[in-house]
Enzyme design. Structure first.
Site: not given
Length: 943
Positions: A549, A552, A626
């Site tokens: 997760d 980035e 998300d």
């Protein structure tokens, strides 16, 4: 950034000979191409190399020096290419068996044609501007290309503005939650360009979007100078907190939101900006609205969009306005923040000449040399195969990963997780995978990889019980570490931790807020340590898959890009400005190489929120982040997923139902309209989600298990169960597509332009796609819609898979879309393979296999099988059985089995059904078949 090793002069390339004629530029022939020194170009040196006969690597240097740093994207290719070089009228022509590459010796510009001399596309211009960051030098650089005006362009990764064909469009390429940027574009003219750069990049217009003060602005009262901004402290009343004139709407990050009126209460507020805008030039202005909360925008009374995103995770909306200089246009932006401080911005790009807008262009903030790969193919699949030649092959994902994944944010205890899986098994709902999301660790120990023993007293025992119920389990692992954990200290003492967040005391969102940071994935030693920590604390317990997760990396959500770069610099390779976009690639590399180093018999599975070119070679699947629980978010996932797959990365998934939930759904009660819509939204999304590469449910409360969305017998429950079971019955078809991603460099989720390139009607269709060669999927993304328009591409025809009704290709139809069914069509001249009904992928062998032939033209299908979990397929241990239908003979030939693997079925049964115009057939009734026994030798079934 250049070291002594990297400052290699172009003239020191591996030269065989050099020549010079009059005022023409010097050039050198190398083993794989040439180096040219242009006489009047912006580059001092241009190096053109053949990677294969139909792949060309182009490098351009502003100062005549070459960057020898190995590419993060590309892998070594061992191919000795035979080519010739000729000089013709101030040009060099390099010819391989497949391509003719012409270099203008004066400018260094490159043009491409096929071996017969038919033009494909050509460079137009390039530019360099020196830049120094953190004491390291480089260049801001751009490259423009002229290309066919009527082509379709696809790729660039996964973006959320509901755009399909990028011809004539702009896109900013950076990584962000819900946004995955891949610097690759592919054309319907059967070529691709891979831009090998890791920094913030713009495709199309190289200018950043500018604030609206580029226009003359007038308030609602006609006063010049700004729009009228009205701040209502109660969205349900007309009470005004403050009204003021504003010349910018720029509240897009944690820094700019400080410009909001002091002490304005956002929790129940509404803000409007209204007035008029006037441009000083005519043309198409391209607007971008960055929004969170409920957002509506009108121009001249016409609603451009109405969207919602949760306050902490903004998205973007794009729209164009064709404006005339000196004319005023009414504009109104209405914004309702969704609790607490939120984010909003409105910016625009002024017009450029249409011919310039249609060019392909890449502009990157920082690099050493321009470096890109041009690749030509026989079709778009062949172009993607060339892309994977450069960036690495995709693995065959484990068979269990093609089954159903159940997740939620989050199972808070091991009893909750085991209870959910047990419920699936008791209800006989097929499932292969369950997910342990974040925060299983002690509250103050993020990054420790330890378990909170009050909630997870026996993690290893929990995993054993999952396996005993014939399922796999994936665990969430972040590259994030609280500063007081031992793992943080291990990274820190080696200089492998980004320290700015700690120095600035940046706290995360876990009450009351904790300080930590992310490790530097660009460092080989750091990657090895990251894997060691995961191995020792998690892998040894038996976890099957890794959920990477915030890759980035999302060190601080909603920070400006400048501060994001400050939080992740320096990297081991150089300034974050230069390496901004490739973190997820490096992060996945460490996990993939780490696991294969300790267990080379088990396929790696990584789910990552971000991605980059080449990540497919590391066993990675990317999901769309998300996203919101809105119909428009569902719709935008269709084109987002297609373009991601057409970026060369075959494995993609999404949070079925959306992740971030509107409050009206959280509080919906039985019988309410909100609950009805919630159930229908999840049903339609589930129908769509069953036909993307990974079939996966995840999201915030309300809980996302089928039985928690609706009770058994409800149309929502029954529809979701139907598509779940259909996915499992189609496993021989789906797993064959998975095998093809390795053996054929195949793409499972396919834009219509891939299979119907000659039909230009499909170029802009972003809400239909092919799932493999046979099925066309048309998701329903409007509430209470019971039909939708579907375009049937030009072909031999199409069959409704539920009724068998035949339709001619090349037409639009209005397809039925009852609550429980999504329109889906099989192409005339295609094959579907069905296995027995199963509740998990390893429950029983795929026998018998039902082969459904959709007649109309000749077709072949390769049925792929292997051992399902290991890497023996890399050694050739898999089988293909070719299924070939002859339309003229009305015969299906089941070919000789090719290959073998341990445990394969030596004897098996095929059941064959032919669906034709005159003999309809439904996927819901596979009982009318011809049966044949198969021992591995070719056999025919005649009709």
């Amino acid at each position: 950034m250049k070291t002594i090793k990297q400052l290699v002069l172009g003239l020191m390339a591996v030269a065989v000979f050099a020549c010079q004629q009059g005022g023409a530029s010097k050039y050198q022939k190398t083993e794989d191409g040439v180096v040219v020194s242009p006489t009047d170009g912006t580059a001092k040196s241009v190096r053109v190399s053949f990677v294969t006969p139909d792949i060309v690597k182009v490098e351009a240097s502003a100062d005549g020096q070459w960057d020898s740093t190995p590419s993060l994207i590309a892998v070594p290719v061992e191919d000795q290419v035979s080519f010739e070089v000729k000089e013709e009228n101030g040009h060099l022509v390099l010819s391989s068996a497949e391509l003719s590459v012409t270099i203008d010796q004066a400018t260094g510009h490159v043009a491409y044609a096929d071996a017969a001399g038919n033009a494909i596309m050509a460079e137009d211009s390039r530019s360099f501007e020196a830049i120094t960051v953190e004491g390291e030098t480089g260049y801001t650089m751009s490259q423009r290309f002229d290309s066919p005006e009527d082509e379709g362009l696809y790729g660039l990764g996964q973006h959320q503005a509901d755009e399909m064909n990028y011809k004539g469009k702009n896109e900013e390429l950076f990584q962000y939650n819900t946004k995955v940027s891949i610097p690759f574009i592919m054309s319907t003219e059967n070529y691709g360009i891979l831009w090998d750069n890791y920094s913030l990049t713009r495709f199309g217009d190289e200018r950043p979007y500018s604030n609206i003060d580029q226009f003359k602005l007038y308030g609602a009262d006609g006063k010049e100078g700004g729009l009228t901004a009205t701040y209502y402290d109660d969205k349900n009343s007309d009470h005004v907190f403050v009204q003021q004139q504003e010349s910018q709407i720029d509240y897009e990050n944690l820094e700019t939101v400080e410009k909001f009126p002091k002490d304005f209460p956002f929790s129940n507020a509404k803000i409007t900006w209204e007035g008029q805008i006037e441009a000083d030039e005519s043309g198409v202005f391209r607007f971008l609205c960055y929004y969170a909360g409920y957002t509506k925008l009108w121009v001249n009374g016409e609603l451009q969009f109405y969207k919602w995103r949760t306050a902490w995770n903004p998205s973007v909306a794009k729209f164009n306005v064709d404006m005339k200089a000196g004319e005023k246009y009414d504009i109104k932006l209405e914004w309702i923040p969704d609790g607490g401080v939120s984010y909003i911005g409105l910016k625009a790009l002024s017009p450029v000449a249409p011919e310039e807008q249609k060019q392909i262009a890449f502009n990157s903030e920082m690099g050493q040399n321009i470096r890109y790969y041009f690749m030509a193919g026989d079709d778009m699949d062949d172009v993607i195969s060339k892309y994977r030649t450069v960036t690495g092959k995709a693995q065959v994902m484990p068979k269990w990963s093609m089954g159903f994944w159940q997740s939620r944010e989050r199972y808070k205890t091991q009893d909750e997780l085991l209870g959910a899986l047990k419920e699936f098994r008791e209800r006989h709902i097929p499932i292969d995978n369950i997910v342990l999301d974040w925060s299983y660790w002690p509250k103050t120990k993020w990054g420790s990889h330890d378990f909170d023993l009050e909630r997870f007293p026996d993690a290893a025992g929990m995993i054993d019980q999952v396996h005993e119920m014939n399922a796999k389990i994936m665990v969430s692992v972040w590259p994030k570490f609280y500063k007081d954990t031992e793992h943080f200290k291990e990274f820190q003492e080696n200089g492998w931790m980004y320290m700015r967040a700690v120095e600035d005391s940046v706290k995360d969102w876990i009450y009351p807020g904790y300080i930590g940071s992310f490790y530097d994935a660009y460092d080989q030693g750091a990657r090895e340590l990251f894997w060691k920590q995961i191995h020792d604390k998690l892998y040894t317990k038996g976890f099957d898959a890794w959920w990477m997760d915030a890759s980035e990396p999302d060190i601080l959500s909603n920070a400006s890009i400048d501060y994001r770069k400050a939080l992740m610099t320096p990297t081991a390779l150089g300034p974050s400005t230069e390496y901004f976009n490739a973190y997820a690639l490096a992060n996945a590399k460490g996990i993939y190489e780490g696991q294969r180093s300790v267990d080379n018999d088990t396929r790696v599975f990584i789910l990552t929120r971000s991605g980059f070119a080449g990540i497919q070679r590391f066993g990675a699947v990317t999901w769309s982040g998300d996203i919101g629980t809105r119909w428009e978010d569902m719709k935008s996932q269709i084109s987002a997923g297609i373009n991601f797959a057409m970026s060369g990365l075959p494995y993609w998934t999404q949070d079925i139902g959306g992740f971030c939930v509107e409050k009206r759904y959280e509080n919906a009660t039985e019988g309410s309209e909100d609950l009805k819509e919630w159930r229908e939204l999840n049903t339609r999304w589930y129908q769509f989600g069953a036909f993307v590469p990974l079939f996966r449910v995840h999201g915030q409360f309300p809980f996302r298990e089928v039985y928690n969305i609706a009770p058994e017998g409800h149309p929502a429950y029954e529809s979701m169960l139907y598509y779940n079971k259909l996915r499992y019955k189609l496993m021989p078809y789906i797993y064959s597509l998975t095998g093809w991603t390795y053996t054929k460099d195949y793409t499972m989720m396919r834009g219509l332009a891939m299979d119907f390139t000659s039909d230009k009607n499909v170029y802009d269709i972003g809400d239909q796609y092919m799932f493999g060669p046979s099925l066309m999927v048309a998701p329903v993304y409007e509430y209470q819609a019971r039909e939708r328009e579907v375009y049937l591409p030009q072909s031999a025809g199409w069959y409704d898979v539920y009724t068998g009704k035949f339709f001619d290709g090349g037409q639009k139809i209005v397809a039925e879309a009852d609550y429980e069914r999504m329109p889906m069509f099989a192409k005339a001249g295609s094959i579907l393979t069905f296995g027995p009904e199963i509740e998990y992928t390893t429950e029983k062998p795929a026998d018998p296999i039902t082969v459904v032939v959709y007649a109309g033209e000749d077709v072949t299908f390769d049925l792929y099988e292997d051992e399902g979990t290991n890497y023996n397929y890399e050694k050739g241990q898999y089988t293909n059985i070719n299924l070939s239908w002859s339309e003229a003979d009305q015969t299906l030939t089941i070919g000789d089995r090719e290959g073998s693997f341990s445990g394969m079925l030596e004897q098996r049964t095929f059941r064959v059904i032919v669906v034709s115009k005159d003999q309809p057939g439904s996927i819901d009734d596979l009982s009318d078949y011809k049966e044949v026994k198969y021992d591995g030798s070719s056999t025919e079934v005649k009709f």
